[in-house]
Scaffold this motif. Structure first.
Motif, mmCIF file in Angstrom:
data_model
loop_
_atom_site.group_PDB
_atom_site.id
_atom_site.type_symbol
_atom_site.label_atom_id
_atom_site.label_comp_id
_atom_site.label_asym_id
_atom_site.label_seq_id
_atom_site.Cartn_x
_atom_site.Cartn_y
_atom_site.Cartn_z
ATOM 1 N N ILE A 33 15.826 -2.379 -18.146
ATOM 2 C CA ILE A 33 16.482 -1.665 -19.290
ATOM 3 C C ILE A 33 17.252 -0.403 -19.574
ATOM 4 C CG2 ILE A 33 14.397 -3.023 -20.903
ATOM 5 C CD1 ILE A 33 12.759 -0.956 -21.258
ATOM 6 N N GLY A 34 18.024 -0.123 -19.709
ATOM 7 C CA GLY A 34 18.264 1.288 -19.852
ATOM 8 C C GLY A 34 17.804 2.869 -19.723
ATOM 9 N N TRP A 35 17.007 2.800 -19.276
ATOM 10 C CA TRP A 35 15.720 3.433 -18.526
ATOM 11 C C TRP A 35 15.660 4.111 -17.249
ATOM 12 C CZ3 TRP A 35 10.324 1.988 -20.483
ATOM 13 C CH2 TRP A 35 9.893 1.270 -19.276
ATOM 14 N N ASN A 36 16.107 4.879 -16.345
ATOM 15 C CA ASN A 36 15.780 5.634 -14.808
ATOM 16 C C ASN A 36 14.773 4.884 -14.204
ATOM 17 O OD1 ASN A 36 14.365 7.425 -15.560
ATOM 18 N ND2 ASN A 36 15.263 9.131 -16.079
ATOM 19 N N CYS A 39 11.344 5.038 -15.739
ATOM 20 C CA CYS A 39 11.089 4.168 -17.067
ATOM 21 C C CYS A 39 11.223 5.642 -17.353
ATOM 22 C CB CYS A 39 9.654 4.454 -16.573
ATOM 23 S SG CYS A 39 9.309 2.723 -15.313
ATOM 24 N N GLU A 40 12.060 6.802 -17.696
ATOM 25 C CA GLU A 40 13.011 7.198 -18.795
ATOM 26 C C GLU A 40 13.868 7.214 -19.757
ATOM 27 O OE1 GLU A 40 11.878 11.157 -16.638
ATOM 28 O OE2 GLU A 40 9.973 11.344 -16.891
ATOM 29 N N PHE A 41 14.138 7.081 -20.892
ATOM 30 C CA PHE A 41 15.467 7.106 -21.295
ATOM 31 C C PHE A 41 15.928 7.838 -21.480
ATOM 32 C CE2 PHE A 41 13.321 3.080 -23.245
ATOM 33 C CZ PHE A 41 14.309 2.659 -23.080
ATOM 34 N N GLU A 42 17.439 8.250 -20.768
ATOM 35 C CA GLU A 42 17.678 9.913 -20.673
ATOM 36 C C GLU A 42 19.255 9.808 -22.011
ATOM 37 O OE1 GLU A 42 19.611 9.546 -17.109
ATOM 38 O OE2 GLU A 42 17.757 9.224 -15.847
ATOM 39 N N ARG A 118 12.498 1.813 -27.429
ATOM 40 C CA ARG A 118 13.683 2.798 -27.366
ATOM 41 C C ARG A 118 14.784 1.242 -26.735
ATOM 42 N NH1 ARG A 118 13.537 8.962 -25.472
ATOM 43 N NH2 ARG A 118 15.633 8.820 -25.692
ATOM 44 N N ALA A 119 14.781 0.695 -26.003
ATOM 45 C CA ALA A 119 15.154 -0.283 -25.293
ATOM 46 C C ALA A 119 16.057 -0.938 -26.852
ATOM 47 C CB ALA A 119 14.898 -0.833 -24.890
ATOM 48 N N LYS A 120 17.504 -1.667 -26.199
ATOM 49 C CA LYS A 120 18.846 -1.532 -26.718
ATOM 50 C C LYS A 120 19.267 -2.754 -26.105
ATOM 51 C CE LYS A 120 20.246 2.389 -29.883
ATOM 52 N NZ LYS A 120 21.612 2.910 -30.177
ATOM 53 N N ILE A 121 18.566 -2.581 -24.647
ATOM 54 C CA ILE A 121 20.029 -3.567 -24.489
ATOM 55 C C ILE A 121 18.465 -4.164 -22.701
ATOM 56 C CG2 ILE A 121 20.803 -2.141 -22.770
ATOM 57 C CD1 ILE A 121 22.137 -5.298 -23.463
ATOM 58 N N GLU A 122 18.183 -5.478 -22.716
ATOM 59 C CA GLU A 122 17.473 -5.904 -21.281
ATOM 60 C C GLU A 122 18.603 -7.311 -20.739
ATOM 61 O OE1 GLU A 122 13.634 -7.941 -20.237
ATOM 62 O OE2 GLU A 122 13.863 -6.888 -21.773
ATOM 63 N N ILE A 123 18.632 -6.691 -18.878
ATOM 64 C CA ILE A 123 19.571 -7.569 -18.189
ATOM 65 C C ILE A 123 18.551 -8.836 -17.425
ATOM 66 C CG2 ILE A 123 21.370 -8.407 -17.488
ATOM 67 C CD1 ILE A 123 22.756 -5.828 -18.901
#
Length: 131
Positions: A33-36, A39-42, A118-123
């Motif tokens: 997902i879109g965190w660093n 495990c923190e979203f920027e 908060r995740a908008k995408i998972e790949i």
């Protein structure tokens, strides 16, 4: 390295392949997902999260000795189809910046939610390093 599978008479897909044949060492990348790395979203920006997610996929590949060119398949899960379709240009740029001009077999789908709010995408991805 990998064989792109394109059925005769089918229109060529844009931005993905219909199929890929490969043999070698397989790397399975769990849903990123879109965190660093902490495990923190920027960002809550969709394209920003996609870019970070792709960077995370590449980091896992690197840990296994693989590169983006070894990816054979990707599955994209996003929470808002409209946000996805309205950002195709930015998504394409982020993809090319991180993955390059390598287009594996792909699937994309809207889901009701992802485990991280908060995740908008998972790949999720699979790569094969040739023998």
């Amino acid at each position: 390295m990998h064989e792109i599978l394109q059925p005769e008479g089918w229109a060529k897909p844009v931005g993905y392949s219909n199929g890929v044949a490969a043999s070698g060492r397989t790397i399975f990348v769990g849903g990123q997902i879109g965190w660093n790395g902490n495990c923190e979203f920027e960002t809550d920006d969709f394209v920003g999260q996609v870019r970070q997610t792709l960077e995370n996929v590449v980091a896992v590949l690197k840990a296994g000795g693989a590169e983006p060119r070894h990816i054979t398949t990707m599955t994209w899960y996003f929470t808002d189809k409209k946000e996805y379709t309205e950002n195709l240009r930015g998504l394409g740029q982020a993809y090319r910046d991180v993955i390059g001009r390598h287009f594996p077999a792909m699937a994309a789908m809207q889901v009701v939610a992802l485990v991280e709010d908060r995740a908008k995408i998972e790949i999720q991805a699979t790569a094969v390093i040739p023998e």
